[in-house]
Enzyme design. Structure first.
Site, mmCIF file in Angstrom:
data_model
loop_
_atom_site.group_PDB
_atom_site.id
_atom_site.type_symbol
_atom_site.label_atom_id
_atom_site.label_comp_id
_atom_site.label_asym_id
_atom_site.label_seq_id
_atom_site.Cartn_x
_atom_site.Cartn_y
_atom_site.Cartn_z
ATOM 1 N N HIS A 22 13.541 14.329 -0.010
ATOM 2 C CA HIS A 22 13.303 12.899 -0.779
ATOM 3 C C HIS A 22 12.663 11.848 0.124
ATOM 4 O O HIS A 22 13.445 11.359 1.002
ATOM 5 C CB HIS A 22 14.589 13.240 -1.668
ATOM 6 C CG HIS A 22 14.774 11.749 -2.385
ATOM 7 N ND1 HIS A 22 15.263 10.630 -2.298
ATOM 8 C CD2 HIS A 22 13.279 11.426 -3.132
ATOM 9 C CE1 HIS A 22 15.253 9.914 -3.056
ATOM 10 N NE2 HIS A 22 14.283 10.068 -3.158
ATOM 11 N N ASP A 69 8.321 9.527 -6.367
ATOM 12 C CA ASP A 69 10.137 9.081 -6.541
ATOM 13 C C ASP A 69 10.044 8.370 -7.277
ATOM 14 O O ASP A 69 9.230 7.323 -7.297
ATOM 15 C CB ASP A 69 9.981 8.679 -4.910
ATOM 16 C CG ASP A 69 11.344 7.913 -4.302
ATOM 17 O OD1 ASP A 69 12.330 8.277 -5.459
ATOM 18 O OD2 ASP A 69 11.303 7.593 -3.593
ATOM 19 N N TYR A 118 -2.138 3.197 7.870
ATOM 20 C CA TYR A 118 -2.793 3.720 9.173
ATOM 21 C C TYR A 118 -1.440 3.836 9.841
ATOM 22 O O TYR A 118 -0.904 5.336 10.340
ATOM 23 C CB TYR A 118 -3.496 3.429 10.379
ATOM 24 C CG TYR A 118 -5.405 3.573 10.000
ATOM 25 C CD1 TYR A 118 -5.469 4.258 9.259
ATOM 26 C CD2 TYR A 118 -5.928 2.837 11.125
ATOM 27 C CE1 TYR A 118 -6.660 4.328 9.099
ATOM 28 C CE2 TYR A 118 -7.553 3.043 10.575
ATOM 29 C CZ TYR A 118 -7.925 3.750 8.825
ATOM 30 O OH TYR A 118 -9.419 4.152 9.163
ATOM 31 N N TYR A 136 -12.071 4.058 1.305
ATOM 32 C CA TYR A 136 -11.383 3.952 0.145
ATOM 33 C C TYR A 136 -10.345 5.406 -0.473
ATOM 34 O O TYR A 136 -9.580 4.564 -1.463
ATOM 35 C CB TYR A 136 -11.163 2.508 -0.459
ATOM 36 C CG TYR A 136 -11.433 1.536 0.584
ATOM 37 C CD1 TYR A 136 -10.533 1.310 1.683
ATOM 38 C CD2 TYR A 136 -13.086 1.311 0.722
ATOM 39 C CE1 TYR A 136 -11.101 0.504 2.082
ATOM 40 C CE2 TYR A 136 -13.644 -0.172 1.307
ATOM 41 C CZ TYR A 136 -12.577 0.007 2.897
ATOM 42 O OH TYR A 136 -12.946 -1.178 3.855
#
Length: 147
Positions: A22, A69, A118, A136
């Protein structure tokens, strides 16, 4: 092949999804991304390749198993275009539609500038690189819990 598991999800990717905890991030990136270098810095140190697979296909398969999440305001992030005047790239619009259909609930993509993406990718659990060459097409997905 296993029943009800999308055949795009190979053994290495299934291991990665199961091994994540998680709050761990999974980077799913296009084939322009420096994935090999970024993957070596991740928790798993592994790069999973999905050659010939477009981002929406890969994410659709991954989202059949990966809970997103819901404790975080921005559980799905993408790389913002360097040219601030550029509208949201088509690949991001496609993924936004997929995510909205799949998980709904205020699932707007959050943007990270290139270098921040990054760095966040290096902090992720692992990297999945697809065969999509559209620019992208880079996303971070934060794993949630199974209810």
């Amino acid at each position: 092949m296993l029943k009800t598991i999308d055949p795009l999800l190979g053994a290495d990717l299934l291991w990665m999804l199961a091994a994540m905890g998680h709050g761990d991030d999974l980077a799913v990136v296009d084939d322009n991304h420096p994935a090999e270098r970024i993957a070596r810095a991740t928790v798993s140190g592994r790069l999973i390749r999905m050659p010939g697979i477009l981002l929406p296909q890969a994410l659709k398969a991954i989202l059949t198993l990966l809970p997103i999440d819901d404790f975080e305001p921005d559980p799905i992030r993408t790389m913002a275009p360097v040219d601030k005047r550029m509208a949201q790239p088509e690949v991001q619009r496609e993924v936004q539609r997929l995510i909205t259909a799949k998980i709904g609930r205020g699932s707007k993509l959050a943007n990270l500038e290139r270098e921040a993406f990054y760095r966040a990718g290096e902090q992720s659990f692992g990297v999945v690189q697809v065969g999509d060459s559209r620019p992208y097409g880079c996303f971070l997905l934060r794993k949630g819990v199974i209810n």
